[in-house]
Write a protein that holds these residues in place. Structure first.
Motif, PDB file in Angstrom:
ATOM      1  N   MET A   1      35.080  49.509  39.615  1.00 39.76           N
ATOM      2  CA  MET A   1      34.655  48.138  39.466  1.00 39.76           C
ATOM      3  C   MET A   1      35.853  47.307  39.030  1.00 39.76           C
ATOM      4  SD  MET A   1      31.746  46.413  37.035  1.00 39.76           S
ATOM      5  CE  MET A   1      30.504  47.518  37.634  1.00 39.76           C
ATOM      6  N   HIS A   2      35.838  46.034  39.400  1.00 37.49           N
ATOM      7  CA  HIS A   2      36.900  45.134  38.979  1.00 37.49           C
ATOM      8  C   HIS A   2      36.334  43.732  38.755  1.00 37.49           C
ATOM      9  CE1 HIS A   2      36.784  44.473  43.357  1.00 37.49           C
ATOM     10  NE2 HIS A   2      37.169  43.257  43.064  1.00 37.49           N
ATOM     11  N   GLU A  50      40.321  33.613  27.340  1.00 39.83           N
ATOM     12  CA  GLU A  50      41.726  33.403  27.060  1.00 39.83           C
ATOM     13  C   GLU A  50      42.431  34.747  27.055  1.00 39.83           C
ATOM     14  OE1 GLU A  50      42.706  30.400  23.942  1.00 39.83           O
ATOM     15  OE2 GLU A  50      40.540  30.515  23.580  1.00 39.83           O
ATOM     16  N   ALA A  51      43.725  34.712  27.397  1.00 39.09           N
ATOM     17  CA  ALA A  51      44.546  35.919  27.369  1.00 39.09           C
ATOM     18  C   ALA A  51      45.980  35.494  27.112  1.00 39.09           C
ATOM     19  CB  ALA A  51      44.448  36.664  28.691  1.00 39.09           C
ATOM     20  N   TRP A  52      46.782  36.426  26.683  1.00 39.86           N
ATOM     21  CA  TRP A  52      48.211  36.163  26.527  1.00 39.86           C
ATOM     22  C   TRP A  52      48.955  37.456  26.766  1.00 39.86           C
ATOM     23  CZ3 TRP A  52      50.901  38.930  22.943  1.00 39.86           C
ATOM     24  CH2 TRP A  52      50.185  39.470  21.874  1.00 39.86           C
ATOM     25  N   VAL A  83      43.423  40.207  37.725  1.00 39.60           N
ATOM     26  CA  VAL A  83      42.491  41.234  38.170  1.00 39.60           C
ATOM     27  C   VAL A  83      42.413  42.322  37.107  1.00 39.60           C
ATOM     28  CG1 VAL A  83      41.935  42.890  39.988  1.00 39.60           C
ATOM     29  CG2 VAL A  83      43.121  40.756  40.569  1.00 39.60           C
ATOM     30  N   PHE A  84      41.215  42.609  36.677  1.00 43.07           N
ATOM     31  CA  PHE A  84      40.971  43.682  35.719  1.00 43.07           C
ATOM     32  C   PHE A  84      40.372  44.848  36.491  1.00 43.07           C
ATOM     33  CE2 PHE A  84      40.863  39.754  33.344  1.00 43.07           C
ATOM     34  CZ  PHE A  84      41.643  40.043  32.237  1.00 43.07           C
ATOM     35  N   ILE A  85      41.096  45.958  36.517  1.00 43.61           N
ATOM     36  CA  ILE A  85      40.670  47.147  37.249  1.00 43.61           C
ATOM     37  C   ILE A  85      40.538  48.283  36.250  1.00 43.61           C
ATOM     38  CG2 ILE A  85      41.324  48.808  39.034  1.00 43.61           C
ATOM     39  CD1 ILE A  85      42.961  46.538  40.329  1.00 43.61           C
ATOM     40  N   ASP A  94      47.046  53.452  43.308  1.00 44.91           N
ATOM     41  CA  ASP A  94      46.019  52.702  44.055  1.00 44.91           C
ATOM     42  C   ASP A  94      46.289  51.203  43.973  1.00 44.91           C
ATOM     43  OD1 ASP A  94      44.641  55.079  44.588  1.00 44.91           O
ATOM     44  OD2 ASP A  94      43.210  54.785  42.934  1.00 44.91           O
ATOM     45  N   VAL A  95      46.630  50.734  42.787  1.00 47.48           N
ATOM     46  CA  VAL A  95      46.883  49.311  42.581  1.00 47.48           C
ATOM     47  C   VAL A  95      48.121  48.883  43.366  1.00 47.48           C
ATOM     48  CG1 VAL A  95      47.425  47.541  40.863  1.00 47.48           C
ATOM     49  CG2 VAL A  95      45.747  49.325  40.327  1.00 47.48           C
ATOM     50  N   HIS A  96      49.169  49.686  43.306  1.00 49.11           N
ATOM     51  CA  HIS A  96      50.392  49.364  44.053  1.00 49.11           C
ATOM     52  C   HIS A  96      50.130  49.310  45.552  1.00 49.11           C
ATOM     53  CE1 HIS A  96      53.445  49.133  40.952  1.00 49.11           C
ATOM     54  NE2 HIS A  96      52.882  50.167  40.362  1.00 49.11           N
TER      55      HIS A  96
END
Length: 107
Positions: A1-2, A50-52, A83-85, A94-96
């Motif tokens: 899921m992402h 929010e994120a940093w 994207v959160f995987i 897989d992400v690459h």
């Protein structure tokens, strides 16, 4: 899921050897922010957040700029897809592979 969020750079803190990049989810309710259907869709799915992150790689600093500024690499609007995987479900390879496929065929 992402999960995919669309985020604006809200501030950049320069520490000389690194920069702290602060992000906030885009918000577009269509009333006083214009008519941007994609942003409105993201507003419904991820209305706030929010994120940093701190970035040491100076080569990528121009990608994370606020609108305007003195450097010619600054963009008029600095929005990013984040994207959160789940790392337990997918490997970094897989992400690459997914990112390489996107780079080959961005449409």
């Amino acid at each position: 899921m992402h999960v995919i969020a669309k985020m604006n750079v809200t501030s950049v803190e320069d520490y000389g050897v690194s920069r702290k990049i602060n992000f906030r989810c885009v918000y577009d309710n269509g009333i006083n922010t214009g008519d941007h259907p994609e942003n409105q869709s993201f507003t419904k799915a991820t209305p706030s957040g929010e994120a940093w992150m701190t970035v040491d790689n100076k080569a990528v600093w121009p990608a994370f700029k606020l609108p305007g500024g003195e450097e010619e690499n600054w963009r008029p609007a600095s929005q990013h897809y984040v994207v959160f995987i789940d790392a337990k479900e997918h490997s970094l390879d897989d992400v690459h592979r997914a990112l390489a496929a996107l780079a080959r065929d961005p449409a």
